[in-house]
Design a protein around this motif. Sequence first.
Motif, mmCIF file in Angstrom:
data_model
loop_
_atom_site.group_PDB
_atom_site.id
_atom_site.type_symbol
_atom_site.label_atom_id
_atom_site.label_comp_id
_atom_site.label_asym_id
_atom_site.label_seq_id
_atom_site.Cartn_x
_atom_site.Cartn_y
_atom_site.Cartn_z
ATOM 1 N N ARG A 32 0.835 -1.214 0.000
ATOM 2 C CA ARG A 32 0.000 0.000 0.000
ATOM 3 C C ARG A 32 0.868 1.262 0.000
ATOM 4 N NH1 ARG A 32 -4.763 1.439 4.342
ATOM 5 N NH2 ARG A 32 -5.457 3.318 3.290
ATOM 6 N N ALA A 33 1.938 1.263 0.799
ATOM 7 C CA ALA A 33 2.837 2.410 0.846
ATOM 8 C C ALA A 33 3.521 2.617 -0.505
ATOM 9 C CB ALA A 33 3.879 2.222 1.945
ATOM 10 N N ALA A 34 3.896 1.533 -1.170
ATOM 11 C CA ALA A 34 4.526 1.647 -2.489
ATOM 12 C C ALA A 34 3.549 2.231 -3.501
ATOM 13 C CB ALA A 34 5.032 0.281 -2.953
ATOM 14 N N LEU A 35 2.302 1.786 -3.457
ATOM 15 C CA LEU A 35 1.282 2.334 -4.358
ATOM 16 C C LEU A 35 1.039 3.821 -4.094
ATOM 17 C CD1 LEU A 35 -1.333 -0.557 -4.478
ATOM 18 C CD2 LEU A 35 0.105 0.266 -6.336
ATOM 19 N N GLU A 36 1.001 4.199 -2.829
ATOM 20 C CA GLU A 36 0.800 5.608 -2.485
ATOM 21 C C GLU A 36 1.980 6.461 -2.933
ATOM 22 O OE1 GLU A 36 -0.136 5.808 1.656
ATOM 23 O OE2 GLU A 36 -2.145 5.004 1.357
ATOM 24 N N ARG A 37 3.202 5.944 -2.803
ATOM 25 C CA ARG A 37 4.373 6.679 -3.281
ATOM 26 C C ARG A 37 4.313 6.871 -4.796
ATOM 27 N NH1 ARG A 37 7.189 3.658 0.665
ATOM 28 N NH2 ARG A 37 7.648 2.066 -0.884
ATOM 29 N N GLU A 38 3.922 5.822 -5.515
ATOM 30 C CA GLU A 38 3.809 5.914 -6.976
ATOM 31 C C GLU A 38 2.721 6.916 -7.375
ATOM 32 O OE1 GLU A 38 4.675 5.345 -10.866
ATOM 33 O OE2 GLU A 38 5.783 4.543 -9.169
ATOM 34 N N SER A 39 1.609 6.879 -6.683
ATOM 35 C CA SER A 39 0.518 7.829 -6.964
ATOM 36 C C SER A 39 0.961 9.263 -6.683
ATOM 37 C CB SER A 39 -0.700 7.484 -6.108
ATOM 38 O OG SER A 39 -1.707 8.430 -6.269
ATOM 39 N N LEU A 40 1.696 9.464 -5.612
ATOM 40 C CA LEU A 40 2.203 10.786 -5.281
ATOM 41 C C LEU A 40 3.181 11.283 -6.342
ATOM 42 C CD1 LEU A 40 2.352 13.129 -3.250
ATOM 43 C CD2 LEU A 40 4.225 11.903 -2.132
ATOM 44 N N ALA A 41 4.046 10.395 -6.820
ATOM 45 C CA ALA A 41 4.996 10.785 -7.865
ATOM 46 C C ALA A 41 4.271 11.176 -9.147
ATOM 47 C CB ALA A 41 5.969 9.629 -8.140
ATOM 48 N N GLN A 42 3.208 10.447 -9.496
ATOM 49 C CA GLN A 42 2.435 10.787 -10.690
ATOM 50 C C GLN A 42 1.703 12.116 -10.510
ATOM 51 O OE1 GLN A 42 -0.079 7.451 -11.551
ATOM 52 N NE2 GLN A 42 1.613 6.205 -12.325
ATOM 53 N N ASP A 43 1.168 12.363 -9.319
ATOM 54 C CA ASP A 43 0.481 13.633 -9.054
ATOM 55 C C ASP A 43 1.448 14.808 -9.114
ATOM 56 O OD1 ASP A 43 -1.907 12.311 -8.759
ATOM 57 O OD2 ASP A 43 -1.857 12.309 -6.560
ATOM 58 N N ILE A 44 2.657 14.631 -8.622
ATOM 59 C CA ILE A 44 3.660 15.699 -8.679
ATOM 60 C C ILE A 44 4.041 15.983 -10.131
ATOM 61 C CG2 ILE A 44 6.067 16.246 -8.146
ATOM 62 C CD1 ILE A 44 5.616 14.845 -5.432
#
Length: 123
Positions: A20-32
């Motif tokens: 879940r943390a890895a998915l959230e990090r990936e989502s955050l990188a895409q949002d940035i």
Amino acid sequence: MAKSPTAMDRAVRIELLRARAALERESLAQDIAAASRSVRPGSLLKRWLPSLAKGNVSRLMWQGFTLARRYPFVSSTLSALIMGRGKRAGLFKLAGGALLGWQAFKAWRGSKLEAGAHADRDA
């Protein structure tokens, strides 16, 4: 030796939290990345002045002209800013005159092309 069910549940829960943390990090990188693309000058221009970004400068100028006719305060304020003293005032006058001349030329050329097309169609 086999692990107890509680230890197995705990290990599974930890792995789920890591995923879940890895998915959230990936989502955050895409949002940035999306946010950085949205604040580029070209993107801002397309968002704030879509007709200018599409190349419809004459339509935008016509809207400005109708706005100035409807609200004389707008045109008097702009003329006061443009006719102000200083080095930039001359550049603004020159740029405004060049833009107005270019748009008049485009309108004249467009009317000539339309007249030619109507004459060819009628013949």
